[in-house]
Scaffold this active site. Structure first.
Site, PDB file in Angstrom:
ATOM      1  N   CYS A 127      -8.483 -26.977 -13.148  1.00 18.95           N
ATOM      2  CA  CYS A 127      -9.704 -27.570 -14.482  1.00 18.95           C
ATOM      3  C   CYS A 127     -10.883 -26.410 -14.562  1.00 18.95           C
ATOM      4  O   CYS A 127     -10.516 -26.961 -15.692  1.00 18.95           O
ATOM      5  CB  CYS A 127      -9.943 -29.057 -13.170  1.00 18.95           C
TER       6      CYS A 127
HETATM    7  N1  NAP Z   1      -8.383 -32.659  -7.536  1.00 19.67           N
HETATM    8  C1  NAP Z   1      -7.828 -32.103  -8.434  1.00 19.67           C
HETATM    9  O1  NAP Z   1      -8.993 -32.086 -10.451  1.00 19.67           O
HETATM   10  C2  NAP Z   1      -7.041 -31.223  -9.063  1.00 19.67           C
HETATM   11  C3  NAP Z   1      -6.426 -30.127 -10.849  1.00 19.67           C
HETATM   12  C4  NAP Z   1      -6.302 -28.932 -10.510  1.00 19.67           C
HETATM   13  C5  NAP Z   1      -5.221 -29.033  -9.611  1.00 19.67           C
HETATM   14  N2  NAP Z   1      -5.846 -29.819  -8.813  1.00 19.67           N
HETATM   15  C6  NAP Z   1      -4.440 -29.013  -7.499  1.00 19.67           C
HETATM   16  O2  NAP Z   1      -3.386 -29.919  -6.958  1.00 19.67           O
HETATM   17  C7  NAP Z   1      -3.161 -29.715  -5.838  1.00 19.67           C
HETATM   18  C8  NAP Z   1      -3.393 -31.436  -5.385  1.00 19.67           C
HETATM   19  O3  NAP Z   1      -4.667 -31.842  -5.018  1.00 19.67           O
HETATM   20  P1  NAP Z   1      -5.353 -33.081  -4.573  1.00 19.67           P
HETATM   21  O4  NAP Z   1      -6.390 -33.366  -5.868  1.00 19.67           O
HETATM   22  O5  NAP Z   1      -4.588 -33.923  -5.658  1.00 19.67           O
HETATM   23  O6  NAP Z   1      -5.073 -32.522  -3.368  1.00 19.67           O
HETATM   24  P2  NAP Z   1      -5.822 -34.004  -2.679  1.00 19.67           P
HETATM   25  O7  NAP Z   1      -5.627 -35.282  -3.103  1.00 19.67           O
HETATM   26  O8  NAP Z   1      -6.140 -33.871  -1.420  1.00 19.67           O
HETATM   27  O9  NAP Z   1      -4.290 -34.647  -1.868  1.00 19.67           O
HETATM   28  C9  NAP Z   1      -3.310 -33.664  -1.078  1.00 19.67           C
HETATM   29  C10 NAP Z   1      -1.669 -34.215  -1.132  1.00 19.67           C
HETATM   30  O10 NAP Z   1      -1.414 -32.582  -0.109  1.00 19.67           O
HETATM   31  C11 NAP Z   1      -1.311 -33.280   1.089  1.00 19.67           C
HETATM   32  N3  NAP Z   1      -1.071 -32.440   2.223  1.00 19.67           N
HETATM   33  C12 NAP Z   1      -2.430 -31.960   2.536  1.00 19.67           C
HETATM   34  N4  NAP Z   1      -1.884 -30.905   3.356  1.00 19.67           N
HETATM   35  C13 NAP Z   1      -0.872 -30.980   3.293  1.00 19.67           C
HETATM   36  C14 NAP Z   1      -0.161 -30.299   4.267  1.00 19.67           C
HETATM   37  N5  NAP Z   1      -0.600 -29.062   5.164  1.00 19.67           N
HETATM   38  N6  NAP Z   1       1.144 -29.953   4.374  1.00 19.67           N
HETATM   39  C15 NAP Z   1       2.386 -30.868   3.210  1.00 19.67           C
HETATM   40  N7  NAP Z   1       1.262 -31.582   2.417  1.00 19.67           N
HETATM   41  C16 NAP Z   1       0.022 -31.850   2.289  1.00 19.67           C
HETATM   42  C17 NAP Z   1      -1.373 -35.128   0.947  1.00 19.67           C
HETATM   43  O11 NAP Z   1      -1.129 -35.517   1.770  1.00 19.67           O
HETATM   44  P3  NAP Z   1      -0.618 -36.138   3.113  1.00 19.67           P
HETATM   45  O12 NAP Z   1      -2.071 -35.650   4.078  1.00 19.67           O
HETATM   46  O13 NAP Z   1      -0.269 -37.905   3.627  1.00 19.67           O
HETATM   47  O14 NAP Z   1       0.441 -34.947   3.586  1.00 19.67           O
HETATM   48  C18 NAP Z   1      -1.847 -35.350   0.020  1.00 19.67           C
HETATM   49  O15 NAP Z   1      -0.639 -35.175  -0.797  1.00 19.67           O
HETATM   50  C19 NAP Z   1      -4.181 -28.838  -5.192  1.00 19.67           C
HETATM   51  O16 NAP Z   1      -3.545 -27.605  -4.407  1.00 19.67           O
HETATM   52  C20 NAP Z   1      -4.860 -28.082  -5.478  1.00 19.67           C
HETATM   53  O17 NAP Z   1      -5.790 -27.141  -6.084  1.00 19.67           O
HETATM   54  C21 NAP Z   1      -6.604 -30.386  -8.538  1.00 19.67           C
END
Ligand code: NAP
Length: 337
Positions: free
Chosen positions: A148
């Site tokens: 982002c």
């Molecule tokens: N938030 C942002 O603004 C943003 C922007 C750009 C990119 N991203 C990227 O997008 C990805 C997701 O970000 P997010 O903000 O959506 O994070 P989040 O809200 O913390 O969600 C993480 C997801 O991954 C799952 N997860 C966590 N640990 C895991 C593991 N060890 N094995 C399998 N599943 C796991 C979680 O579900 P469960 O724990 O239920 O499995 C959840 O569905 C990340 O790589 C982040 O860097 C985020």
């Protein structure tokens, strides 16, 4: 491809995953086949998406069987370990994590504290910023959607660097809403700690810095020195990047370079006033203003970290990769205030 594209979303209960599912659910060319989450495994999709008409239950592990495209919204390292099997099975991958953004495998352990789980895939990955890489996206097997902060900083600076109108010393001062840290609770994003507060972090070097340097350097400028300092702002969503550099030329030349660079781009708009995060909120837009103070250029860029900074851009890349109109499911009424 005959029929709708069969899609799965891995990590569908996180912020990036939720945003993706909301966008894909109204995409006319997509059939949402499978959503995964360990913590919601066995629960109906409606437990996370009560307003969507989606039938089925979360699976604990993403399964590529019968899927055309896997949208991976997993944390870095986690999705990369699975991506090889997905790609080998002929499933195309749109990855929201940082795993395939850096071209040089030696950079990965430096910033992510472990060796890359699938270095052989790095050369297959297209950096998913359509403003710079649209031509590489059609047919791509693996798309690495940029971070982002990186999206905001690169879009704020690319025309200045490409035109040679920027000095080599660039400062990016960026602020993000707390959803940038994901949905899992942690002390730093606890309401009583983040609300009514503003602070810098990762001053010694944030993980998005090498993405920014990689992409700006590829525009033909060696020796760029980017200083990037992120801040956590007490708001739910949005990024504002304020960028400073020495202006090599006039402000009018710089503004012309931005207008020319982004002419015809549907989502990055050069605007007359310094944008606010609210103006870009819930949209796939990146709003860029080009100004100066004396001979120091000041370029501000605002976007929604979950849309243009993540899942909206993921859908935009998917649209190009699979031959849909780039704007499919990404346009809607302006949401302001
Ligand atoms: N938030 C942002 O603004 C943003 C922007 C750009 C990119 N991203 C990227 O997008 C990805 C997701 O970000 P997010 O903000 O959506 O994070 P989040 O809200 O913390 O969600 C993480 C997801 O991954 C799952 N997860 C966590 N640990 C895991 C593991 N060890 N094995 C399998 N599943 C796991 C979680 O579900 P469960 O724990 O239920 O499995 C959840 O569905 C990340 O790589 C982040 O860097 C985020």
């Amino acid at each position: 491809m005959k029929g709708r594209v069969k899609a799965a979303v891995a990590g569908a209960n996180g912020y990036a995953g939720i945003t993706l599912v909301n966008l894909l659910a109204r995409h006319p060319g997509v059939e949402l086949r499978q959503l995964s989450s360990r913590s919601f495994a066995g629960k109906p999709y409606a437990s996370v998406f009560p307003l969507l008409d989606l039938e089925g239950e979360f699976v604990p592990e993403p399964d590529a069987d019968g899927i055309d495209v896997m949208f991976s919204c997993l944390p870095h390292n986690v999705g990369a370990a699975r991506a090889g099997a997905w790609v080998d099975a002929g499933v195309r991958v749109v990855d929201m994590s940082a795993d395939f953004r850096l071209k040089d495998p030696a950079q990965y352990p430096k910033w992510y504290r472990q060796d890359h789980p699938a270095p052989s895939l790095l050369s297959k990955a297209v950096f998913g910023l359509p403003e710079l890489h649209e031509r590489e996206l059609p047919g791509a097997a693996l798309v690495a959607v940029p971070g982002c902060y990186s999206t905001a900083a690169i879009l704020a600076l690319a025309p200045a660097v490409a035109s040679g109108l920027a000095g080599s010393d660039i400062i990016v001062d960026a602020k993000s809403g707390v959803s940038g840290a994901g949905r899992s609770p942690s002390i730093g994003v606890h309401f009583s700690e983040a609300n009514e507060s503003l602070g810098a972090y990762a001053i010694e070097g944030h993980r998005h810095l090498p993405e920014v340097t990689q992409e700006l350097s590829a525009l033909g400028r060696d020796g760029l020195q980017v200083t990037f300092v992120p801040h956590l702002a007490p708001m739910t969503r949005g990024i504002l990047a304020t960028c400073y550099f020495d202006l090599k030329g006039s402000l009018a030349q710089l503004q012309d370079a931005y207008r020319e660079f982004y002419a015809g781009q549907p989502f990055t708009r050069v605007v007359a006033q310094s944008p606010t995060t609210k103006l870009a909120s819930h949209s796939n837009l990146c709003l860029v203003n080009v100004s100066a103070q004396n001979q120091k250029a000041v370029v501000t860029a605002a976007l929604d970290n979950l849309v243009k900074g993540a899942s909206g851009q993921g859908v935009e890349c998917f649209n190009i990769a699979f031959g849909f109109d780039r704007k499919t499911s990404l346009e809607g009424p302006i949401q302001w205030p």
